[in-house]
Motif scaffolding. Structure first.
Motif, PDB file in Angstrom:
ATOM      1  N   TRP A   1       0.787  -1.240   0.000  1.00 25.56           N
ATOM      2  CA  TRP A   1       0.000   0.000   0.000  1.00 25.56           C
ATOM      3  C   TRP A   1       0.819   1.291   0.000  1.00 25.56           C
ATOM      4  CZ3 TRP A   1       0.520   3.421   4.001  1.00 25.56           C
ATOM      5  CH2 TRP A   1       0.948   2.938   5.223  1.00 25.56           C
ATOM      6  N   TYR A   2       2.003   1.318   0.643  1.00 25.75           N
ATOM      7  CA  TYR A   2       2.717   2.595   0.639  1.00 25.75           C
ATOM      8  C   TYR A   2       3.349   2.897  -0.722  1.00 25.75           C
ATOM      9  CZ  TYR A   2       5.758   6.461   1.677  1.00 25.75           C
ATOM     10  OH  TYR A   2       6.364   7.687   1.635  1.00 25.75           O
TER      11      TYR A   2
ATOM     12  N   LEU B   1      -7.028  -0.716   3.564  1.00 22.07           N
ATOM     13  CA  LEU B   1      -8.157  -1.169   4.378  1.00 22.07           C
ATOM     14  C   LEU B   1      -7.928  -2.584   4.900  1.00 22.07           C
ATOM     15  CD1 LEU B   1     -11.160   0.250   2.298  1.00 22.07           C
ATOM     16  CD2 LEU B   1     -10.251   1.127   4.475  1.00 22.07           C
ATOM     17  N   ILE B   2      -7.364  -3.434   4.044  1.00 23.25           N
ATOM     18  CA  ILE B   2      -7.060  -4.794   4.496  1.00 23.25           C
ATOM     19  C   ILE B   2      -6.048  -4.775   5.630  1.00 23.25           C
ATOM     20  CG2 ILE B   2      -6.008  -6.989   3.793  1.00 23.25           C
ATOM     21  CD1 ILE B   2      -7.232  -6.576   1.035  1.00 23.25           C
ATOM     22  N   HIS B   3      -5.048  -3.906   5.528  1.00 24.82           N
ATOM     23  CA  HIS B   3      -4.035  -3.817   6.573  1.00 24.82           C
ATOM     24  C   HIS B   3      -4.637  -3.305   7.883  1.00 24.82           C
ATOM     25  CE1 HIS B   3       0.305  -2.460   7.760  1.00 24.82           C
ATOM     26  NE2 HIS B   3      -0.160  -3.462   8.492  1.00 24.82           N
ATOM     27  N   ILE B   4      -5.505  -2.324   7.799  1.00 22.47           N
ATOM     28  CA  ILE B   4      -6.150  -1.822   9.019  1.00 22.47           C
ATOM     29  C   ILE B   4      -6.988  -2.927   9.669  1.00 22.47           C
ATOM     30  CG2 ILE B   4      -7.903  -0.226   9.894  1.00 22.47           C
ATOM     31  CD1 ILE B   4      -6.915   1.796   7.841  1.00 22.47           C
ATOM     32  N   GLY B   5      -7.719  -3.688   8.842  1.00 21.60           N
ATOM     33  CA  GLY B   5      -8.497  -4.805   9.392  1.00 21.60           C
ATOM     34  C   GLY B   5      -7.609  -5.847  10.047  1.00 21.60           C
ATOM     35  N   PHE B   6      -6.452  -6.126   9.456  1.00 22.29           N
ATOM     36  CA  PHE B   6      -5.538  -7.098  10.051  1.00 22.29           C
ATOM     37  C   PHE B   6      -4.990  -6.592  11.376  1.00 22.29           C
ATOM     38  CE2 PHE B   6      -1.149  -8.553  10.654  1.00 22.29           C
ATOM     39  CZ  PHE B   6      -1.369  -9.912  10.759  1.00 22.29           C
ATOM     40  N   CYS B   7      -4.661  -5.305  11.449  1.00 24.12           N
ATOM     41  CA  CYS B   7      -4.153  -4.750  12.710  1.00 24.12           C
ATOM     42  C   CYS B   7      -5.206  -4.857  13.819  1.00 24.12           C
ATOM     43  CB  CYS B   7      -3.740  -3.299  12.508  1.00 24.12           C
ATOM     44  SG  CYS B   7      -2.271  -3.084  11.476  1.00 24.12           S
ATOM     45  N   ILE B   8      -6.448  -4.598  13.475  1.00 23.92           N
ATOM     46  CA  ILE B   8      -7.528  -4.714  14.484  1.00 23.92           C
ATOM     47  C   ILE B   8      -7.662  -6.168  14.943  1.00 23.92           C
ATOM     48  CG2 ILE B   8     -10.005  -4.487  14.847  1.00 23.92           C
ATOM     49  CD1 ILE B   8      -9.921  -2.108  12.904  1.00 23.92           C
TER      50      ILE B   8
END
Length: 214
Positions: free
Chosen positions: A175-176, A199-206
């Protein structure tokens, strides 16, 4: 009249007398001037020729041919490099030289020179976000290592190692870097790629935070 007849003729050739012969009292010396050749007189008349070895001439001609061949090959390579650069520029992808971090370059990053001025602030925020994720994963590994040394479980330690080894490079690649290239080329496709994986990365972090708490 007898006096004039007795005088020797200055134009008559004198008989050569051998001074070493017997009975000769006075040696007769006949002065002879050697004939002069036809030598050019005056300044600038020089008929001397300079012999140049054939080997030297052949070597100079060979060097000229080698130099001309080298110049032709150099021009051909320059045209080939220019053609490749033009082809790469048409595709919108520029060769990225690694320049960050300065002490050990592993990625290409130059916001000040490659990102438009109106988008630089947003790009700096995105870069700070990516660095924050990297620092969080490293801090998580350190914390979990201390917990494991004090008697914690081994499972959480291995998960922290996996997060660091995979989370840092994958977040940059997925993503970056697409966001960086989208800002540089204003590509809608790369923007869509960035939003999807971010968005996938944010979901994985959660999910990872929830799993570690439970």
């Amino acid at each position: 009249m007898s006096r004039f007849n007795s005088d020797p003729n200055p134009f008559d050739e004198e008989e050569e007398v051998n001074p070493f012969s017997k009975g000769s009292s006075v040696p007769a010396v006949k002065a002879r001037i050697p004939p002069l050749g036809h030598e050019p007189m005056g300044f600038g008349h020089n008929d001397a020729t300079v012999d140049i070895p054939l080997d030297t001439m052949n070597d100079s001609k060979k060097k000229e041919k080698d130099l001309a061949s080298w110049e032709a090959d150099l021009k051909r390579r320059e045209k080939e490099i220019k053609r490749r650069e033009d082809a790469v520029a048409k595709t919108g992808i520029t060769p990225d030289d690694k320049n960050w971090p300065p002490f050990f370059p592993i990625i290409h990053h130059d916001i000040a020179n490659e990102i438009p001025i109106h988008a630089q602030r947003l790009q700096y925020l995105a870069f700070a976000s990516w660095l924050g994720i990297v620092l969080c994963l490293v801090f998580n590994l350190i914390a979990v290592t201390v917990c494991w040394i004090r008697g914690g479980g081994v499972k959480i330690f291995f998960l922290a190692v996996i997060y660091v080894l995979m989370g840092c490079p994958l977040s940059y690649i997925l993503w970056y870097r697409p966001l960086y290239r989208a800002m540089r080329t204003d590509s809608a496709l790369k923007f869509g790629w960035f939003f999807l994986f971010y968005l996938i990365h944010i979901g994985f972090c959660i999910f990872a935070s929830y799993s570690s708490c439970t």
